[in-house]
Design a protein around this motif. Sequence first.
Motif, mmCIF file in Angstrom:
data_model
loop_
_atom_site.group_PDB
_atom_site.id
_atom_site.type_symbol
_atom_site.label_atom_id
_atom_site.label_comp_id
_atom_site.label_asym_id
_atom_site.label_seq_id
_atom_site.Cartn_x
_atom_site.Cartn_y
_atom_site.Cartn_z
ATOM 1 N N ALA A 26 0.839 -1.116 0.077
ATOM 2 C CA ALA A 26 0.050 0.068 -0.127
ATOM 3 C C ALA A 26 0.844 1.297 -0.018
ATOM 4 O O ALA A 26 2.181 1.264 0.340
ATOM 5 C CB ALA A 26 -0.867 0.106 1.411
ATOM 6 N N SER A 27 0.426 2.388 -0.619
ATOM 7 C CA SER A 27 0.978 3.555 -0.500
ATOM 8 C C SER A 27 -0.137 4.551 -0.540
ATOM 9 O O SER A 27 -1.123 4.301 -0.717
ATOM 10 C CB SER A 27 2.036 3.831 -1.850
ATOM 11 N N PRO A 28 0.273 6.160 -0.531
ATOM 12 C CA PRO A 28 -0.851 6.868 -0.755
ATOM 13 C C PRO A 28 -1.652 7.064 -2.039
ATOM 14 O O PRO A 28 -2.687 7.278 -2.264
ATOM 15 C CB PRO A 28 -0.166 8.219 -0.671
ATOM 16 N N PHE A 29 -0.954 6.082 -3.013
ATOM 17 C CA PHE A 29 -1.387 6.043 -4.431
ATOM 18 C C PHE A 29 -1.646 4.609 -4.634
ATOM 19 O O PHE A 29 -2.138 4.256 -5.796
ATOM 20 C CB PHE A 29 -0.098 6.341 -5.381
ATOM 21 N N LYS A 30 -1.918 3.908 -3.611
ATOM 22 C CA LYS A 30 -2.224 2.435 -3.808
ATOM 23 C C LYS A 30 -2.935 1.923 -2.712
ATOM 24 O O LYS A 30 -2.426 1.503 -1.491
ATOM 25 C CB LYS A 30 -0.898 1.606 -3.987
ATOM 26 N N ILE A 31 -4.348 2.330 -2.696
ATOM 27 C CA ILE A 31 -4.974 2.103 -1.407
ATOM 28 C C ILE A 31 -5.999 0.827 -1.543
ATOM 29 O O ILE A 31 -6.311 -0.019 -0.762
ATOM 30 C CB ILE A 31 -5.596 3.350 -0.931
ATOM 31 N N ALA A 32 -6.579 0.853 -2.711
ATOM 32 C CA ALA A 32 -7.733 -0.076 -3.201
ATOM 33 C C ALA A 32 -6.957 -1.318 -3.024
ATOM 34 O O ALA A 32 -5.920 -1.901 -3.550
ATOM 35 C CB ALA A 32 -8.248 0.101 -4.796
ATOM 36 N N LYS A 33 -7.794 -2.330 -2.373
ATOM 37 C CA LYS A 33 -7.407 -3.673 -2.055
ATOM 38 C C LYS A 33 -5.935 -3.662 -1.296
ATOM 39 O O LYS A 33 -5.306 -4.927 -1.179
ATOM 40 C CB LYS A 33 -7.328 -4.531 -3.275
ATOM 41 N N ALA A 34 -5.429 -2.648 -0.600
ATOM 42 C CA ALA A 34 -4.291 -2.855 0.272
ATOM 43 C C ALA A 34 -4.391 -3.902 0.985
ATOM 44 O O ALA A 34 -3.449 -4.538 1.532
ATOM 45 C CB ALA A 34 -4.068 -1.422 0.555
ATOM 46 N N HIS A 35 -5.498 -3.847 1.979
ATOM 47 C CA HIS A 35 -5.436 -4.697 2.852
ATOM 48 C C HIS A 35 -5.373 -6.214 2.413
ATOM 49 O O HIS A 35 -5.125 -6.897 3.148
ATOM 50 C CB HIS A 35 -6.954 -4.445 3.772
ATOM 51 N N GLN A 36 -6.345 -6.521 1.472
ATOM 52 C CA GLN A 36 -6.172 -7.956 1.020
ATOM 53 C C GLN A 36 -4.754 -8.164 0.473
ATOM 54 O O GLN A 36 -4.186 -9.570 0.678
ATOM 55 C CB GLN A 36 -7.222 -8.129 -0.137
ATOM 56 N N ASP A 37 -4.017 -7.401 -0.365
ATOM 57 C CA ASP A 37 -2.573 -7.747 -0.791
ATOM 58 C C ASP A 37 -1.892 -7.882 0.461
ATOM 59 O O ASP A 37 -1.003 -8.775 0.403
ATOM 60 C CB ASP A 37 -2.492 -6.502 -1.439
ATOM 61 N N CYS A 38 -2.102 -7.126 1.506
ATOM 62 C CA CYS A 38 -1.290 -7.295 2.681
ATOM 63 C C CYS A 38 -1.504 -8.886 3.143
ATOM 64 O O CYS A 38 -0.361 -9.398 3.691
ATOM 65 C CB CYS A 38 -1.562 -6.213 3.671
ATOM 66 N N VAL A 39 -2.747 -9.205 3.489
ATOM 67 C CA VAL A 39 -2.928 -10.432 3.906
ATOM 68 C C VAL A 39 -2.382 -11.531 3.076
ATOM 69 O O VAL A 39 -1.917 -12.313 3.794
ATOM 70 C CB VAL A 39 -4.639 -10.651 4.247
ATOM 71 N N LYS A 40 -2.583 -11.440 1.858
ATOM 72 C CA LYS A 40 -1.795 -12.406 0.963
ATOM 73 C C LYS A 40 -0.221 -12.173 1.026
ATOM 74 O O LYS A 40 0.294 -13.511 1.217
ATOM 75 C CB LYS A 40 -2.280 -11.897 -0.512
ATOM 76 N N THR A 41 0.442 -11.133 1.247
ATOM 77 C CA THR A 41 1.915 -11.109 1.496
ATOM 78 C C THR A 41 2.163 -11.768 2.788
ATOM 79 O O THR A 41 3.253 -12.620 2.897
ATOM 80 C CB THR A 41 2.250 -9.628 1.363
ATOM 81 N N LYS A 42 1.588 -11.541 3.713
ATOM 82 C CA LYS A 42 1.784 -11.897 5.087
ATOM 83 C C LYS A 42 1.765 -13.396 5.125
ATOM 84 O O LYS A 42 2.446 -13.925 5.558
ATOM 85 C CB LYS A 42 0.933 -11.356 6.203
ATOM 86 N N ALA A 43 0.545 -13.969 4.767
ATOM 87 C CA ALA A 43 0.425 -15.340 4.663
ATOM 88 C C ALA A 43 1.183 -16.198 3.783
ATOM 89 O O ALA A 43 1.838 -17.156 4.317
ATOM 90 C CB ALA A 43 -1.227 -15.706 4.315
ATOM 91 N N ALA A 44 1.722 -15.717 2.687
ATOM 92 C CA ALA A 44 2.624 -16.383 1.879
ATOM 93 C C ALA A 44 3.946 -16.351 2.455
ATOM 94 O O ALA A 44 4.538 -17.231 2.269
ATOM 95 C CB ALA A 44 2.454 -15.740 0.542
ATOM 96 N N LEU A 45 4.530 -15.337 3.026
ATOM 97 C CA LEU A 45 5.696 -15.180 3.927
ATOM 98 C C LEU A 45 5.808 -16.537 5.042
ATOM 99 O O LEU A 45 6.760 -17.332 5.370
ATOM 100 C CB LEU A 45 5.880 -13.776 4.405
ATOM 101 N N SER A 46 4.401 -16.599 5.559
ATOM 102 C CA SER A 46 4.452 -17.425 6.962
ATOM 103 C C SER A 46 4.515 -18.990 6.294
ATOM 104 O O SER A 46 4.853 -19.635 6.849
ATOM 105 C CB SER A 46 3.088 -17.196 7.483
ATOM 106 N N VAL A 47 3.619 -19.004 5.012
ATOM 107 C CA VAL A 47 3.782 -20.351 4.429
ATOM 108 C C VAL A 47 5.056 -20.804 4.055
ATOM 109 O O VAL A 47 5.764 -21.813 4.205
ATOM 110 C CB VAL A 47 2.929 -20.528 3.351
ATOM 111 N N MET A 48 6.064 -19.564 3.485
ATOM 112 C CA MET A 48 7.331 -19.864 2.941
ATOM 113 C C MET A 48 8.269 -20.236 4.333
ATOM 114 O O MET A 48 9.154 -21.102 4.139
ATOM 115 C CB MET A 48 7.725 -18.700 2.302
ATOM 116 N N ALA A 49 7.820 -19.659 5.471
ATOM 117 C CA ALA A 49 8.723 -19.887 6.728
ATOM 118 C C ALA A 49 8.574 -21.288 7.107
ATOM 119 O O ALA A 49 9.542 -22.041 7.607
ATOM 120 C CB ALA A 49 8.375 -18.845 7.721
#
Length: 251
Positions: A177-200
């Motif tokens: 997310a950024s001031p220019f990237k707000i739409a679906k920022a929460h969903q993208d954050c969840v996907k990234t966090k979940a993927a990193l945990s799966v990788m770990a």
Amino acid sequence: MNADANSQANPDSGADPPQTEEKWGYDLYPERRGQKYQPSLAKIALLGEGRENIDKIKCERNVWNCAQKSPIVKLMLAALKSSGCEVDLSRHVACEVCDVSVSGGYDPELNQVVVCQNVARSEGMTQGVLTHEFIHMFDYCRNKLDFKNIEHLACTEIRAANLSHCSFLSAVGQGDASPFKIAKAHQDCVKTKAALSVMAVRKVSEPEARAVVDKVFDKCYNDLEPIGRRIRRNSLDMHKAYMERFAYGYD
């Protein structure tokens, strides 16, 4: 071992093929199976290590304070108790020295949350770890999730990131997310966090982790039990969720 990685949390999927030498994330938690952390002389001199007993006492105090004062931790404890999985802090939460890449974890074999005393040093960080890992414990308790099934793992990591991690600032920190990237920022954050945990936990590639997260995302992202809402930073959401716990049958 589920790293930091309900009624609908169990996605339809088959069992994974057997893997005989998978550590399942336990290598991130050296004290899980009786090993004792021994800092080197260099780490003692340069990094101030060697105070593990003091760190453990501080960590255990933070855990206790969260259990007594944090609305979101108290909600998770109530939900677990009402689900037949009451938490005894002395039995089900352990402060340990971990790999610095993780701040906590959930061990389904011992049904125990790990708080990494060398990483989660503040009460605020401890609250985040407990909430995240108690969601994994709740999923395991209510649905008997198989954490060795990568789709089950991805689902509970989605839920934990969705309900306890991904504020707008977290999304900015992850580059989602950024001031220019707000739409679906929460969903993208969840996907990234979940993927990193799966990788770990599973030592899979990022494309593999993201593929399995995408596969189960919609169903698991929309499952808000037991909190009932996505928690926004610096809001009254935690208090509202705690006050609404009776609507879900949590004392």
